[in-house]
Scaffold this active site. Structure first.
Site, PDB file in Angstrom:
ATOM      1  N   TYR A 148     -39.002  92.750   8.271  1.00 44.70           N
ATOM      2  CA  TYR A 148     -39.553  92.999   9.283  1.00 44.70           C
ATOM      3  C   TYR A 148     -38.217  93.962   9.866  1.00 44.70           C
ATOM      4  O   TYR A 148     -38.837  94.718  10.921  1.00 44.70           O
ATOM      5  CB  TYR A 148     -40.178  92.221   9.603  1.00 44.70           C
ATOM      6  CG  TYR A 148     -41.647  91.212   9.863  1.00 44.70           C
ATOM      7  CD1 TYR A 148     -41.815  90.896   8.308  1.00 44.70           C
ATOM      8  CD2 TYR A 148     -42.902  90.750  10.476  1.00 44.70           C
ATOM      9  CE1 TYR A 148     -42.777  90.397   7.559  1.00 44.70           C
ATOM     10  CE2 TYR A 148     -44.268  91.223   9.343  1.00 44.70           C
ATOM     11  CZ  TYR A 148     -43.894  90.526   8.275  1.00 44.70           C
ATOM     12  OH  TYR A 148     -45.482  89.766   7.828  1.00 44.70           O
TER      13      TYR A 148
ATOM     14  N   ASN B  32     -52.470  85.181  10.316  1.00 42.67           N
ATOM     15  CA  ASN B  32     -53.397  86.020   9.749  1.00 42.67           C
ATOM     16  C   ASN B  32     -54.703  85.002  10.542  1.00 42.67           C
ATOM     17  O   ASN B  32     -54.520  84.339  10.574  1.00 42.67           O
ATOM     18  CB  ASN B  32     -53.497  85.924   8.516  1.00 42.67           C
ATOM     19  CG  ASN B  32     -53.000  87.050   7.675  1.00 42.67           C
ATOM     20  OD1 ASN B  32     -52.222  88.116   8.584  1.00 42.67           O
ATOM     21  ND2 ASN B  32     -52.526  87.624   6.601  1.00 42.67           N
TER      22      ASN B  32
ATOM     23  N   HIS C 293     -50.777  96.622   7.874  1.00 37.77           N
ATOM     24  CA  HIS C 293     -51.294  95.705   9.252  1.00 37.77           C
ATOM     25  C   HIS C 293     -51.383  97.805  10.920  1.00 37.77           C
ATOM     26  O   HIS C 293     -51.376  97.062  11.686  1.00 37.77           O
ATOM     27  CB  HIS C 293     -50.780  94.947   9.850  1.00 37.77           C
ATOM     28  CG  HIS C 293     -50.887  93.809   8.732  1.00 37.77           C
ATOM     29  ND1 HIS C 293     -51.899  92.923   9.420  1.00 37.77           N
ATOM     30  CD2 HIS C 293     -50.422  93.189   7.512  1.00 37.77           C
ATOM     31  CE1 HIS C 293     -51.998  91.400   8.675  1.00 37.77           C
ATOM     32  NE2 HIS C 293     -50.955  91.943   8.063  1.00 37.77           N
TER      33      HIS C 293
HETATM   34 FE1  HDE Z   1     -46.640  90.728   7.394  1.00 34.55          FE
HETATM   35  N1  HDE Z   1     -45.362  92.486   6.655  1.00 34.55           N
HETATM   36  N2  HDE Z   1     -45.213  90.243   4.951  1.00 34.55           N
HETATM   37  N3  HDE Z   1     -47.504  89.058   6.369  1.00 34.55           N
HETATM   38  N4  HDE Z   1     -47.979  91.135   8.500  1.00 34.55           N
HETATM   39  C1  HDE Z   1     -46.076  93.501   8.353  1.00 34.55           C
HETATM   40  O1  HDE Z   1     -44.421  94.677   9.572  1.00 34.55           O
HETATM   41  C2  HDE Z   1     -44.532  91.782   4.477  1.00 34.55           C
HETATM   42  C3  HDE Z   1     -46.546  88.115   5.406  1.00 34.55           C
HETATM   43  C4  HDE Z   1     -48.120  89.754   8.757  1.00 34.55           C
HETATM   44  O2  HDE Z   1     -49.810  93.510  13.987  1.00 34.55           O
HETATM   45  C5  HDE Z   1     -45.070  95.083   8.159  1.00 34.55           C
HETATM   46  O3  HDE Z   1     -44.115  95.372  11.131  1.00 34.55           O
HETATM   47  C6  HDE Z   1     -43.834  90.632   3.289  1.00 34.55           C
HETATM   48  C7  HDE Z   1     -47.582  86.889   5.996  1.00 34.55           C
HETATM   49  C8  HDE Z   1     -49.101  90.817  10.265  1.00 34.55           C
HETATM   50  O4  HDE Z   1     -47.429  94.158  13.852  1.00 34.55           O
HETATM   51  C9  HDE Z   1     -43.834  94.510   7.152  1.00 34.55           C
HETATM   52  C10 HDE Z   1     -44.395  90.333   3.061  1.00 34.55           C
HETATM   53  C11 HDE Z   1     -48.015  86.966   7.253  1.00 34.55           C
HETATM   54  C12 HDE Z   1     -48.580  91.745  10.068  1.00 34.55           C
HETATM   55  C13 HDE Z   1     -44.351  92.937   6.402  1.00 34.55           C
HETATM   56  C14 HDE Z   1     -45.595  89.490   4.367  1.00 34.55           C
HETATM   57  C15 HDE Z   1     -48.117  88.464   7.377  1.00 34.55           C
HETATM   58  C16 HDE Z   1     -47.788  91.786   9.337  1.00 34.55           C
HETATM   59  C17 HDE Z   1     -45.104  95.756   8.918  1.00 34.55           C
HETATM   60  C18 HDE Z   1     -44.362  88.758   1.987  1.00 34.55           C
HETATM   61  C19 HDE Z   1     -49.167  85.784   7.550  1.00 34.55           C
HETATM   62  C20 HDE Z   1     -49.137  92.799  11.858  1.00 34.55           C
HETATM   63  C21 HDE Z   1     -44.785  96.934   9.495  1.00 34.55           C
HETATM   64  C22 HDE Z   1     -42.776  88.462   1.514  1.00 34.55           C
HETATM   65  C23 HDE Z   1     -48.808  84.493   8.203  1.00 34.55           C
HETATM   66  C24 HDE Z   1     -47.686  92.430  12.620  1.00 34.55           C
HETATM   67  C25 HDE Z   1     -44.628  95.591   9.825  1.00 34.55           C
HETATM   68  C26 HDE Z   1     -48.347  93.027  14.085  1.00 34.55           C
HETATM   69  C27 HDE Z   1     -46.912  93.021   9.244  1.00 34.55           C
HETATM   70  C28 HDE Z   1     -44.423  92.429   5.354  1.00 34.55           C
HETATM   71  C29 HDE Z   1     -46.368  88.307   4.486  1.00 34.55           C
HETATM   72  C30 HDE Z   1     -48.920  88.877   8.586  1.00 34.55           C
HETATM   73  C31 HDE Z   1     -43.757  95.291   5.996  1.00 34.55           C
HETATM   74  C32 HDE Z   1     -42.696  91.607   2.973  1.00 34.55           C
HETATM   75  C33 HDE Z   1     -47.084  85.566   4.831  1.00 34.55           C
HETATM   76  C34 HDE Z   1     -50.117  89.510  11.577  1.00 34.55           C
HETATM   77  O5  HDE Z   1     -42.710  93.963   7.490  1.00 34.55           O
END
Ligand code: HDE
Length: 711
Positions: free
Chosen positions: A361, A146, A73
């Protein structure tokens, strides 16, 4: 009693402290400079002096300007605004911002793509992040969702594998533009049957959205709500555009948009807010009473499943309005979301994907900012007071003058407030449960909801999924990947498998004789279904229309068209063979118009529709311009509404002959509308404008045969 705008003003105050004070340039220590152009030299042609601390500070600061971009993202666009509650949810939650209708809660929304790098193009086929920070009176609440309601994996353990597979292949670092049409991604997906439901959504037009203002939002996981009585229920969060509908574009167009305007979505969001066309989203919840937790065919803890709205309708209870731009670095880049930022009354469920997110996060933010003190940045600072014994660390922004940094202590200890603290529900642990690396049985059904989604699409939407699958897999070289994916498609829909196989030039796996295809449909999943589809009945407001003309255009027609578009709150842009003032046939100063862009600087792909204005000299110039004809033909190829008046009808020769579109005859006094091509032989009448606006409201005319249109 809090005032409606107390929180808004508090957040505004936190953010405004950062404003620069004009007009003098100073060092970071506040010392004024006499010269910001020339470095300090020993003589005008001499060497630069190492003592030039102004130069050294400036360059050093520049050298350190970047922070690591988000690991996923990375590319995002944000806006600020507010949340207003219309119906209290006090029956199910004690969260103040979901129960107190008198308050406006400041918010920041960050939209993103999962895979593109920070400066990648906007128009990749990808899931869009829809992350919302609510600066509530009880602390920050982050809903990090999302634009599709399901995720490709069920357990956090697989997340690094999913993302590694989607990223550029490690031996070549290609493809590097945040796209998934390569072997590694489809290899992983084909070996991960749980991803099939999300794959259907990803191959649909939802993942090539027309605008960030025209997407839905989903919290994806099931969360827990707790009311003031301590009662627990389950919830899925929903967002939908209040008036604009949910729209995708066509894939050929998406490919081209990236070249013409890589900032297509970012610009659209920025421009809409600048014009005062504030994006608005309805906020809703699907609440499941605790007693129904195990009553579904799927597990509520499985993030690859939706709760069909037929089973649990959405309660639309509030509204988000985005009315302010953000500082791209200070806010868009530095906002640090965390799904563990919860407020009393909202809690996590045992969804194993969500559980993994709860530590990822915070961990990733510490990596990005190099310190735990990122919470002190204005964009991350809550409006609720922060009081605790966390101290020191890199970039500590607070000056603590108190004696005690621990509690209890011999002075006035800071205490917990059991009444206002985040309650934990005394959920019983499963009787007899042992530690185990496994999932509940219901997680094993990978196809029912993939079928539900595909079955619920209109034939055009199904065709688009087939085309998208054929494109994505068509770029893969490994036949094992093709065969595994075709096998999955075969379990979802026979037609899907047969048609994709034909496009790939592969043998389709045999029909499954002992397999039951579900016939269930949900009327809430299609975008195009005229009855209940998410794009049905959406407003034309803010749609971008190219008005094409050249010197000698008909001034009256232009006036009628531009006024008609303006009163429908559309955005008209003049596209002409050259920039500068374009003279009308009247040759008067007040009828001349300024061209916004030329056929060289823009392309039809960034518009929602086009209208060609008449006037003999103008049409002659346009007809001799291949770029102008390509503009019109491309609009036709991309299924967009086209309008033409009087002699400008001659610009539609290809459209009428190869596209078999009927145009109005010279003798006919009425406006003709065929396949979204609106023609008038008697000027730009109000009827012409109205019929064109109706066509614009249809968004696209997918039924066209575009196969022979040259462009
Ligand atoms: Fe994320 N995800 N994610 N994700 N995600 C990140 O956090 C992660 C998941 C989502 O505009 C990271 O700050 C893991 C689902 C958005 O700053 C990180 C898992 C959903 C954004 C991370 C998921 C999301 C992130 C990267 C599985 C929808 C952007 C930078 C366990 C519900 C937020 C950050 C923004 C961002 C990890 C799964 C949505 C690496 C480990 C499910 C919208 O922390």
């Amino acid at each position: 009693m809090p005032r409606k705008d107390d929180l808004m003003e508090a957040k505004e105050a936190q953010l405004s402290e950062q404003k620069q004070q004009p007009p003098f340039i100073t060092s970071d220590h506040g010392v004024c400079f006499e010269n910001d152009t020339d470095s300090l030299k020993a003589g005008v042609r001499g060497p630069v002096q190492i003592e030039d601390f102004h130069l050294r500070e400036k360059i050093t600061h520049f050298d350190h300007e970047r922070i690591p971009e988000r690991v996923v993202h990375a590319r995002g666009s944000s806006a600020r605004g507010y949340f207003e509650l219309k119906e209290s949810l006090s029956d199910v939650t004690q969260a103040a911002f979901l129960t107190d209708k008198s308050v406006r809660t400041p918010i920041l929304v960050r939209y993103s793509q999962v895979l593109a790098g920070r400066n990648g193009p906007d128009m990749t086929r990808d899931i869009r992040g829809f992350a919302i920070r609510f600066y509530t009176s009880e602390g920050n609440y982050d809903l990090v969702g999302n634009n599709i309601p399901v995720f490709p994996i069920q357990d956090a353990m697989k997340f690094p594998d999913l993302i590694h597979s989607a990223r550029p292949e490690p031996d070549t670092e290609m493809p590097s533009a945040g796209v998934t049409n390569h072997d590694n991604f489809w290899d992983f997906i084909s070996l991960t049957p749980e991803s099939m439901h999300a794959v259907m959504w990803m191959l649909s037009d939802r993942c090539i959205p027309r605008s960030l203002r025209m997407i839905q939002g989903f919290g994806v996981h099931t969360f827990v709500l707790l009311n003031a009585k301590g009662e627990r229920s389950f919830v899925k969060f929903h967002l939908r555009p209040s008036t604009l509908g949910v729209h995708g574009i066509c894939f050929d167009e998406a490919l081209q948009v990236n070249g013409v305007d890589p900032d297509f979505h970012r610009r659209d969001l920025f421009d809409a807010i600048a014009r005062g066309d504030f994006p608005e989203f309805d906020f809703g919840v699907q609440v499941v009473e605790e007693s129904r937790e195990n009553s579904f065919d799927f597990d509520l803890l499985d993030a690859t499943k939706i709760i069909p709205e037929e089973l649990v309708p959405v309660r639309w209870v509030g509204k988000l309005v985005l009315n302010k731009h953000v500082d791209p670095f200070g806010e868009n880049e530095q906002v640090a979301f965390c799904p563990a930022n919860l407020v009393p009354g909202i809690d996590t469920s045992n969804d194993p994907l969500l559980q993994g997110r709860l530590f990822s996060y915070l961990d990733t933010q510490i990596n990005r900012f190099g310190t735990v003190n990122f919470t002190r940045l204005p964009v991350n600072c809550p409006v609720a007071p922060v009081v605790n014994n966390h101290r020191d660390g890199f970039m500590q922004g607070c000056i603590f003058r108190d004696k005690f940094n621990y509690s209890p202590n011999r002075g006035a200890s800071i205490r917990v407030d059991a009444q206002r603290g985040c309650p934990t529900h005394p959920t019983p642990i499963q009787p007899g449960a042992t530690k185990i690396r496994a999932k509940s049985e219901k997680f094993a059904d990978h196809y029912s909801q993939a079928m539900l989604f595909f079955n619920s699409m209109t034939p055009i939407e199904q065709q688009h999924i087939i085309d998208a699958a054929s494109f994505e897999l068509g770029s893969c070289k490994e036949s094992v990947v093709h065969l595994r994916m075709l096998d999955h498609f075969n379990h979802i829909n026979r037609d899907l498998a047969v048609k994709v196989a034909a496009k790939l030039g592969c043998a389709c796996p045999p029909a499954l004789l002992d397999w039951t295809y579900s016939t269930q449909v949900s009327k809430h999943l299609s975008m195009l279904d005229p009855l209940g589809g998410t794009s049905a009945g959406s407003s034309v407001e803010t749609r971008q229309v190219a008005v094409i003309l050249a010197d000698g255009f008909d001034a009256e027609q232009f006036l009628a068209v531009s006024q008609g578009l303006k009163s429908a709150k559309c955005v008209a842009k003049i596209v002409a063979p050259r920039k500068g003032k374009i003279e009308s046939s009247k040759k008067t100063e007040d009828t001349a118009v300024e061209a916004d862009s030329t056929f060289f600087t823009t392309k039809s792909v960034v518009f929602d529709g086009v209208i060609a204005i008449g006037g003999a000299p103008s049409v002659q110039t346009l007809a001799a311009s291949g770029a102008c004809l390509a503009f019109i033909n491309q609009s036709f190829r991309h299924y967009k509404p086209i309008g033409a008046v009087d002699d400008a009808l001659s610009l539609l020769l290809d459209v009428s002959s190869y596209g078999k579109v009927q145009l109005t005859g010279k003798e006919s006094s009425s406006v003709c509308s065929d396949q979204g091509v609106v023609s008038s032989a008697h000027g730009a009448s109000s009827e012409f404008v109205k019929v064109f606006l109706d066509a614009l409201g249809m968004h696209r005319f997918w039924m066209r045969d575009i196969s022979r249109i040259p462009a």
